[in-house]
Design a protein around this motif. Sequence first.
Motif, PDB file in Angstrom:
ATOM      1  N   UNK A  85     -89.839   7.259 -76.326  1.00 15.34           N
ATOM      2  CA  UNK A  85     -89.444   8.357 -75.473  1.00 15.34           C
ATOM      3  C   UNK A  85     -88.963   8.240 -74.193  1.00 15.34           C
ATOM      4  N   UNK A  86     -89.785   7.333 -73.502  1.00 21.49           N
ATOM      5  CA  UNK A  86     -89.146   7.318 -71.995  1.00 21.49           C
ATOM      6  C   UNK A  86     -88.077   6.310 -72.028  1.00 21.49           C
ATOM      7  N   UNK A  87     -87.702   5.383 -72.999  1.00 25.57           N
ATOM      8  CA  UNK A  87     -86.375   4.966 -72.654  1.00 25.57           C
ATOM      9  C   UNK A  87     -85.280   5.610 -73.286  1.00 25.57           C
ATOM     10  N   UNK A  88     -85.537   6.510 -74.321  1.00 27.17           N
ATOM     11  CA  UNK A  88     -84.550   7.518 -74.555  1.00 27.17           C
ATOM     12  C   UNK A  88     -84.311   8.527 -73.580  1.00 27.17           C
ATOM     13  N   UNK A  89     -85.263   8.689 -72.733  1.00 25.10           N
ATOM     14  CA  UNK A  89     -84.958   9.929 -71.830  1.00 25.10           C
ATOM     15  C   UNK A  89     -84.263   9.393 -70.275  1.00 25.10           C
ATOM     16  N   UNK A  90     -84.638   8.173 -70.437  1.00 25.09           N
ATOM     17  CA  UNK A  90     -84.105   7.272 -69.329  1.00 25.09           C
ATOM     18  C   UNK A  90     -82.507   7.259 -69.423  1.00 25.09           C
ATOM     19  N   UNK A  91     -82.473   6.804 -70.797  1.00 23.34           N
ATOM     20  CA  UNK A  91     -80.548   6.561 -71.235  1.00 23.34           C
ATOM     21  C   UNK A  91     -79.936   7.966 -71.213  1.00 23.34           C
ATOM     22  N   UNK A  92     -80.781   9.070 -71.413  1.00 27.46           N
ATOM     23  CA  UNK A  92     -79.915  10.549 -71.346  1.00 27.46           C
ATOM     24  C   UNK A  92     -79.730  10.685 -70.011  1.00 27.46           C
ATOM     25  N   UNK A  93     -80.681  10.426 -69.061  1.00 26.89           N
ATOM     26  CA  UNK A  93     -80.531  10.728 -67.664  1.00 26.89           C
ATOM     27  C   UNK A  93     -79.461   9.888 -67.263  1.00 26.89           C
ATOM     28  N   UNK A  94     -79.284   8.558 -67.465  1.00 30.59           N
ATOM     29  CA  UNK A  94     -78.290   7.716 -67.157  1.00 30.59           C
ATOM     30  C   UNK A  94     -76.726   8.277 -67.620  1.00 30.59           C
ATOM     31  N   UNK A  95     -76.839   8.698 -68.985  1.00 28.05           N
ATOM     32  CA  UNK A  95     -75.607   9.195 -69.541  1.00 28.05           C
ATOM     33  C   UNK A  95     -75.299  10.460 -68.775  1.00 28.05           C
ATOM     34  N   UNK A  96     -76.210  11.465 -68.411  1.00 30.96           N
ATOM     35  CA  UNK A  96     -75.687  12.555 -67.567  1.00 30.96           C
ATOM     36  C   UNK A  96     -75.069  12.238 -66.402  1.00 30.96           C
ATOM     37  N   UNK A  97     -75.866  11.454 -65.738  1.00 30.32           N
ATOM     38  CA  UNK A  97     -75.526  11.350 -64.206  1.00 30.32           C
ATOM     39  C   UNK A  97     -74.234  10.447 -64.268  1.00 30.32           C
ATOM     40  N   UNK A  98     -74.114   9.383 -64.954  1.00 27.47           N
ATOM     41  CA  UNK A  98     -72.945   8.511 -64.967  1.00 27.47           C
ATOM     42  C   UNK A  98     -71.661   9.442 -65.575  1.00 27.47           C
ATOM     43  N   UNK A  99     -71.883  10.153 -66.393  1.00 29.02           N
ATOM     44  CA  UNK A  99     -70.687  10.947 -66.954  1.00 29.02           C
ATOM     45  C   UNK A  99     -70.382  11.825 -65.750  1.00 29.02           C
ATOM     46  N   UNK A 100     -71.268  12.465 -65.054  1.00 23.65           N
ATOM     47  CA  UNK A 100     -70.831  13.548 -63.957  1.00 23.65           C
ATOM     48  C   UNK A 100     -70.336  12.812 -62.749  1.00 23.65           C
ATOM     49  N   UNK A 101     -70.708  11.457 -62.272  1.00 26.80           N
ATOM     50  CA  UNK A 101     -69.955  10.841 -61.501  1.00 26.80           C
ATOM     51  C   UNK A 101     -68.583  10.132 -61.565  1.00 26.80           C
ATOM     52  N   UNK A 102     -68.640   9.969 -63.001  1.00 31.58           N
ATOM     53  CA  UNK A 102     -67.300   9.408 -63.577  1.00 31.58           C
ATOM     54  C   UNK A 102     -66.365  10.541 -63.512  1.00 31.58           C
ATOM     55  N   UNK A 103     -66.498  11.824 -63.964  1.00 32.67           N
ATOM     56  CA  UNK A 103     -65.789  12.832 -63.709  1.00 32.67           C
ATOM     57  C   UNK A 103     -65.326  12.988 -62.226  1.00 32.67           C
ATOM     58  N   UNK A 104     -66.367  13.363 -61.242  1.00 30.50           N
ATOM     59  CA  UNK A 104     -66.251  13.473 -59.811  1.00 30.50           C
ATOM     60  C   UNK A 104     -65.191  12.237 -59.428  1.00 30.50           C
ATOM     61  N   UNK A 105     -65.364  11.129 -59.830  1.00 29.03           N
ATOM     62  CA  UNK A 105     -64.443  10.033 -59.339  1.00 29.03           C
ATOM     63  C   UNK A 105     -63.228  10.366 -59.952  1.00 29.03           C
ATOM     64  N   UNK A 106     -63.019  10.665 -61.080  1.00 28.37           N
ATOM     65  CA  UNK A 106     -61.536  10.977 -61.759  1.00 28.37           C
ATOM     66  C   UNK A 106     -60.851  12.177 -61.049  1.00 28.37           C
ATOM     67  N   UNK A 107     -61.647  13.031 -60.845  1.00 33.82           N
ATOM     68  CA  UNK A 107     -60.955  14.327 -60.251  1.00 33.82           C
ATOM     69  C   UNK A 107     -60.655  14.276 -58.689  1.00 33.82           C
ATOM     70  N   UNK A 108     -61.521  13.200 -58.168  1.00 32.65           N
ATOM     71  CA  UNK A 108     -61.239  13.208 -56.713  1.00 32.65           C
ATOM     72  C   UNK A 108     -60.181  12.310 -56.509  1.00 32.65           C
ATOM     73  N   UNK A 109     -59.403  11.583 -57.432  1.00 31.06           N
ATOM     74  CA  UNK A 109     -58.419  10.912 -57.299  1.00 31.06           C
ATOM     75  C   UNK A 109     -57.130  12.066 -57.473  1.00 31.06           C
ATOM     76  N   UNK A 110     -57.206  12.886 -57.794  1.00 29.49           N
ATOM     77  CA  UNK A 110     -56.025  13.947 -57.900  1.00 29.49           C
ATOM     78  C   UNK A 110     -55.693  14.529 -56.681  1.00 29.49           C
TER      79      UNK A 110
END
Length: 110
Positions: A85-110
């Motif tokens: 459960x620890x590794x699954x939750x760590x991966x979930x946090x990484x997925x959420x934060x990386x996804x949000x930062x990915x979108x933030x970077x993409x939209x900052x280029x517009x």
Amino acid sequence: MTLNQTKFKIATLISLMCLLIPVSIYGLWIYVFDLGTTQFERVTIFKTYFPEFLGGRWSTTILGILLCAIAIVLSGISFSKLLSKFWKSLNLVILIVAGLLFLLNIFSMM
């Protein structure tokens, strides 16, 4: 613990390291935002913290996009394969934060 589980845990840790770089870039921007009085001064101060090859207009943004994409892929693969459960939750946090930062970077280029 099997060798397969160890590989996925290492992939999770690599994705976490890949995520820490874009997070630190945005943290640095938040820190620098209070130092300058105009936007030009802020950008100039911000660029002094990076080596010359990252001094271009989109260099740090593209670096953030690439590292977030790597973090998403590695964490997504590891998320479905790890049992703890620890590794699954760590991966979930990484997925959420990386996804949000990915979108933030993409939209900052517009």
